[in-house]
Design an enzyme around this catalytic site. Structure first.
Site, PDB file in Angstrom:
ATOM      1  N   HIS A 316     -10.568 -17.992  -2.910  1.00 41.23           N
ATOM      2  CA  HIS A 316     -11.724 -17.868  -2.006  1.00 41.23           C
ATOM      3  C   HIS A 316     -12.176 -16.401  -2.045  1.00 41.23           C
ATOM      4  O   HIS A 316     -12.444 -15.871  -3.127  1.00 41.23           O
ATOM      5  CB  HIS A 316     -11.265 -18.355  -0.622  1.00 41.23           C
ATOM      6  CG  HIS A 316     -12.339 -18.636   0.384  1.00 41.23           C
ATOM      7  ND1 HIS A 316     -13.675 -18.581   0.110  1.00 41.23           N
ATOM      8  CD2 HIS A 316     -12.258 -18.970   1.703  1.00 41.23           C
ATOM      9  CE1 HIS A 316     -14.373 -18.887   1.200  1.00 41.23           C
ATOM     10  NE2 HIS A 316     -13.526 -19.118   2.191  1.00 41.23           N
ATOM     11  N   HIS A 355     -17.230 -23.006  -9.024  1.00 42.45           N
ATOM     12  CA  HIS A 355     -17.474 -23.227  -7.590  1.00 42.45           C
ATOM     13  C   HIS A 355     -17.397 -24.706  -7.295  1.00 42.45           C
ATOM     14  O   HIS A 355     -17.811 -25.525  -8.124  1.00 42.45           O
ATOM     15  CB  HIS A 355     -18.860 -22.690  -7.195  1.00 42.45           C
ATOM     16  CG  HIS A 355     -18.968 -22.434  -5.737  1.00 42.45           C
ATOM     17  ND1 HIS A 355     -19.338 -23.415  -4.852  1.00 42.45           N
ATOM     18  CD2 HIS A 355     -18.715 -21.331  -5.009  1.00 42.45           C
ATOM     19  CE1 HIS A 355     -19.315 -22.912  -3.634  1.00 42.45           C
ATOM     20  NE2 HIS A 355     -18.939 -21.640  -3.697  1.00 42.45           N
ATOM     21  N   ASP A 411     -18.294 -13.643  -6.302  1.00 39.98           N
ATOM     22  CA  ASP A 411     -17.257 -12.627  -6.419  1.00 39.98           C
ATOM     23  C   ASP A 411     -17.249 -11.906  -7.762  1.00 39.98           C
ATOM     24  O   ASP A 411     -16.520 -10.941  -7.935  1.00 39.98           O
ATOM     25  CB  ASP A 411     -15.879 -13.273  -6.185  1.00 39.98           C
ATOM     26  CG  ASP A 411     -15.688 -13.661  -4.733  1.00 39.98           C
ATOM     27  OD1 ASP A 411     -16.109 -12.879  -3.868  1.00 39.98           O
ATOM     28  OD2 ASP A 411     -15.140 -14.742  -4.463  1.00 39.98           O
TER      29      ASP A 411
HETATM   30  N1  CMC Z   1     -12.191 -20.618 -15.067  1.00 30.82           N
HETATM   31  C1  CMC Z   1     -11.932 -21.595 -15.962  1.00 30.82           C
HETATM   32  N2  CMC Z   1     -12.021 -22.907 -15.668  1.00 30.82           N
HETATM   33  C2  CMC Z   1     -12.373 -23.241 -14.436  1.00 30.82           C
HETATM   34  C3  CMC Z   1     -12.664 -22.277 -13.450  1.00 30.82           C
HETATM   35  C4  CMC Z   1     -12.552 -20.924 -13.809  1.00 30.82           C
HETATM   36  N3  CMC Z   1     -12.802 -19.961 -12.935  1.00 30.82           N
HETATM   37  N4  CMC Z   1     -12.988 -22.881 -12.312  1.00 30.82           N
HETATM   38  C5  CMC Z   1     -12.917 -24.198 -12.554  1.00 30.82           C
HETATM   39  N5  CMC Z   1     -12.535 -24.415 -13.825  1.00 30.82           N
HETATM   40  C6  CMC Z   1     -12.333 -25.717 -14.477  1.00 30.82           C
HETATM   41  C7  CMC Z   1     -10.979 -26.269 -14.085  1.00 30.82           C
HETATM   42  O1  CMC Z   1      -9.974 -25.881 -14.978  1.00 30.82           O
HETATM   43  C8  CMC Z   1     -11.248 -27.748 -14.104  1.00 30.82           C
HETATM   44  O2  CMC Z   1     -11.231 -28.175 -15.429  1.00 30.82           O
HETATM   45  P1  CMC Z   1     -10.660 -29.651 -15.809  1.00 30.82           P
HETATM   46  O3  CMC Z   1     -11.571 -30.615 -15.109  1.00 30.82           O
HETATM   47  O4  CMC Z   1     -10.733 -29.706 -17.278  1.00 30.82           O
HETATM   48  O5  CMC Z   1      -9.249 -29.689 -15.274  1.00 30.82           O
HETATM   49  C9  CMC Z   1     -12.676 -27.869 -13.606  1.00 30.82           C
HETATM   50  O6  CMC Z   1     -13.303 -26.623 -13.946  1.00 30.82           O
HETATM   51  C10 CMC Z   1     -12.777 -28.076 -12.104  1.00 30.82           C
HETATM   52  O7  CMC Z   1     -12.028 -27.054 -11.474  1.00 30.82           O
HETATM   53  P2  CMC Z   1     -11.337 -27.203 -10.068  1.00 30.82           P
HETATM   54  O8  CMC Z   1     -10.298 -26.136  -9.936  1.00 30.82           O
HETATM   55  O9  CMC Z   1     -10.914 -28.610  -9.829  1.00 30.82           O
HETATM   56  O10 CMC Z   1     -12.565 -26.891  -9.119  1.00 30.82           O
HETATM   57  P3  CMC Z   1     -12.497 -26.677  -7.543  1.00 30.82           P
HETATM   58  O11 CMC Z   1     -13.784 -27.134  -7.029  1.00 30.82           O
HETATM   59  O12 CMC Z   1     -11.255 -27.275  -6.996  1.00 30.82           O
HETATM   60  O13 CMC Z   1     -12.332 -25.099  -7.426  1.00 30.82           O
HETATM   61  C11 CMC Z   1     -12.792 -22.807  -7.391  1.00 30.82           C
HETATM   62  C12 CMC Z   1     -13.356 -24.206  -7.204  1.00 30.82           C
HETATM   63  C13 CMC Z   1     -13.816 -21.790  -6.945  1.00 30.82           C
HETATM   64  C14 CMC Z   1     -11.531 -22.637  -6.519  1.00 30.82           C
HETATM   65  C15 CMC Z   1     -12.447 -22.626  -8.889  1.00 30.82           C
HETATM   66  O14 CMC Z   1     -13.617 -22.678  -9.650  1.00 30.82           O
HETATM   67  C16 CMC Z   1     -11.681 -21.344  -9.148  1.00 30.82           C
HETATM   68  O15 CMC Z   1     -10.464 -21.312  -9.004  1.00 30.82           O
HETATM   69  N6  CMC Z   1     -12.407 -20.232  -9.528  1.00 30.82           N
HETATM   70  C17 CMC Z   1     -11.767 -18.944  -9.720  1.00 30.82           C
HETATM   71  C18 CMC Z   1     -11.548 -18.259  -8.378  1.00 30.82           C
HETATM   72  C19 CMC Z   1     -12.856 -17.779  -7.783  1.00 30.82           C
HETATM   73  O16 CMC Z   1     -13.662 -17.156  -8.446  1.00 30.82           O
HETATM   74  N7  CMC Z   1     -13.030 -18.028  -6.491  1.00 30.82           N
HETATM   75  C20 CMC Z   1     -14.227 -17.604  -5.743  1.00 30.82           C
HETATM   76  C21 CMC Z   1     -15.062 -18.780  -5.302  1.00 30.82           C
HETATM   77  S1  CMC Z   1     -16.707 -18.335  -4.772  1.00 30.82           S
HETATM   78  C22 CMC Z   1     -16.483 -17.367  -3.372  1.00 30.82           C
HETATM   79  C23 CMC Z   1     -15.983 -18.112  -2.223  1.00 30.82           C
HETATM   80  O17 CMC Z   1     -16.754 -18.779  -1.533  1.00 30.82           O
HETATM   81  O18 CMC Z   1     -14.800 -18.027  -1.962  1.00 30.82           O
END
Ligand code: CMC
Length: 474
Positions: A316, A355, A411
């Protein structure tokens, strides 16, 4: 510097930043033009039917008039106003009022609101109490949560009394740290603020604004969390807190109270835009955490403390710190391809990308990217970080943009902006919190008007009919 020169610099900075934001808006509109218009919000009949995925994906927790995120169009809307317009034309104070009260303030209300926030940044008792903890050694978000909870005790009681007694307090600035007049065995200097400046020109607390104790607490929190965050930054540098300056904006005061240096008009404006961009974002994890706590009829200080805790994680708000660590680890634009290949092999998530809601470019990143570019042009380390970030964005978007709808999020570029303002990386997430407290407060207040305790279920996948075996027989 003459006031004419300052005015000129402010106007130039304003024009420059406004132009950048309007260009970003234009690009956002063009790129998402082909996406279908969303079916705009309809009246909800409860109970509502929705498909829920892991992590409550798709779950509808409540109705809200506060803000709207549209993932495919890349829209972020506060109370009906587009984020690009708010960043171009508004200010953080106005946005905080808008989120809390549901409409833009009239001129008199706006002046009163700014005065109110400014006065409530003055929390010497809370700061003093906070300094009795080892804040310099704590995770800044843990310290921020602690300070917020201390404010619950102090701001509701002692700091309010102190406001009446200001004239009798001892002056302190960075050059003169008053020591205890009577030793009490503590090693820390005792500091107090003088606030004659605060009195001068300060309008009386505007009745029109304080609708309820909860709203008054929100004002305390919006102003106080900024003071606490600045205090934490200063203590980590071995410095004592500074009281706010009456002629600075909220963003300007946050920077001033953190750095001890009056920000340039450009820095003040950029920080103001950053605060607007982070103020609210739908039912994200920290907002939900605040609302869950508030829904038990706990109080708003404790609810906001929970928001701070939830925000701190790297998935987050903590991602902004991780992005800078990652860019430093990569080192240079030339090293991006190799680093990214290794990250893919290890199935590592790239910090600052992806996201839950946005499947288009995050509008906040559209603004922060060009702001980072503008500021980084002046700075050696940041310009390398920026160049590395641009190269990484290219690689990640080329491989995951179309395929998985993964783009930079808020971020990704914010840390570079803060780095250019010489803010230490460990404090980045506290800046996010300083801003988001307005959204947390607005959503908690809105939810409490029609409160029902949050209580989802888990699907039990454990066993049944286990026979209890006494410990000596296991
Ligand atoms: N890099 C590479 N692959 C990614 C990323 C990433 N940053 N984010 C998502 N994916 C892929 C993930 O591996 C998955 O692939 P597959 O379907 O093949 O397994 C797919 O995209 C869906 O990912 P998820 O983790 O299930 O998505 P989520 O909705 O649960 O998570 C998230 C959203 C923001 C936690 C995630 O994108 C992430 O961990 N990003 C990196 C951390 C980050 O930048 N966080 C800040 C978020 S924005 C500010 C805020 O509001 O906090």
């Amino acid at each position: 510097m003459s006031s004419d020169t300052t005015r000129q610099q402010t106007a130039t900075a304003d024009d420059q930043i406004t132009r950048i934001i309007l260009e970003a808006r234009e690009q956002a509109y063009q790129e998402t033009d082909h996406e279908p218009e969303p079916g705009l919000t309809a009246k909800v009949e409860w109970p509502v039917t929705c498909t829920v995925g892991p992590g409550l994906e798709g779950a509808i927790a409540c109705e809200s008039k506060i803000g709207y995120v549209n993932g495919s169009k890349g829209w972020l809307i506060y109370r009906g106003y587009d984020i690009f317009d708010l960043c171009a034309y508004s200010s953080y104070e106005e946005v905080a009022f808008l989120l809390l009260h549901g409409r833009l303030p009239k001129a008199r209300e706006f002046d009163a609101f700014k005065t109110t926030l400014f006065r409530r940044m003055y929390i010497p008792e809370t700061q003093r109490l906070l300094l009795s903890f080892p804040v310099q050694d704590m995770n800044p978000m843990a310290a921020l949560r602690l300070g917020t909870n201390l404010m619950r005790q102090k701001q509701t009681y002692r700091d309010r009394q102190l406001e009446e007694e200001r004239g009798r307090l001892i002056a302190t600035d960075e050059d003169s740290i008053p020591m205890e007049t009577r030793p009490t065995g503590k090693r820390r200097p005792v500091f107090q603020f003088i606030s004659s400046m605060l009195r001068r020109g300060a309008a009386p607390e505007p009745d029109v604004l304080v609708g309820s104790d909860e709203i008054a607490s929100c004002y305390n929190l919006i102003a106080g969390v900024a003071s606490i965050a600045a205090t934490i930054g200063r203590v980590r540098e071995g410095r004592i807190p500074i009281e706010p300056a009456p002629d600075l904006s909220f963003a300007g005061n946050y920077l001033y109270m953190l750095t001890g240096r009056r920000p340039t008009p450009l820095e003040e404006r950029v920080m103001d835009v950053c605060l607007i961009l982070h103020a609210d974002h739908g039912m994200n994890a920290s907002t939900f955490a605040s609302m869950v706590v508030a829904s038990t009829l706990s109080d708003i200080y404790l609810a906001i403390g929970s928001g701070i805790s939830a925000l701190s994680g790297p998935l987050h708000g903590g991602a902004n710190v991780e992005v800078i660590k990652m860019l430093d680890e990569i080192g240079s634009p030339g090293a991006v391809s190799k680093w990214y290949r290794a990250a893919q092999e290890e199935k590592k998530k790239v910090m600052g990308f992806g996201h839950r809601v946005y499947k288009a470019y995050d509008p906040r990143a559209r603004i922060l990217g060009p702001l980072a570019k503008l500021l980084a042009a002046e700075s050696g380390h940041a310009s390398k970080l920026y160049a590395t970030a641009v190269a990484l964005e290219k690689e990640v978007v080329a491989s995951l943009g179309e395929k998985k709808k993964i783009f930079p999020n808020v971020d990704f570029y914010s840390g570079i902006v803060y780095e250019c303002m010489q803010i230490p990386a460990e404090l980045y997430t506290t800046i996010f919190a300083v801003s988001r407290v307005a959204g947390w407060c607005a959503r908690v207040i809105e939810y409490l008007a029609n409160n029902r305790i949050f209580r989802p279920r888990a699907i039990y996948t454990g066993s049944f009919n286990e026979e209890y075996v006494p410990v000596e027989k296991r």
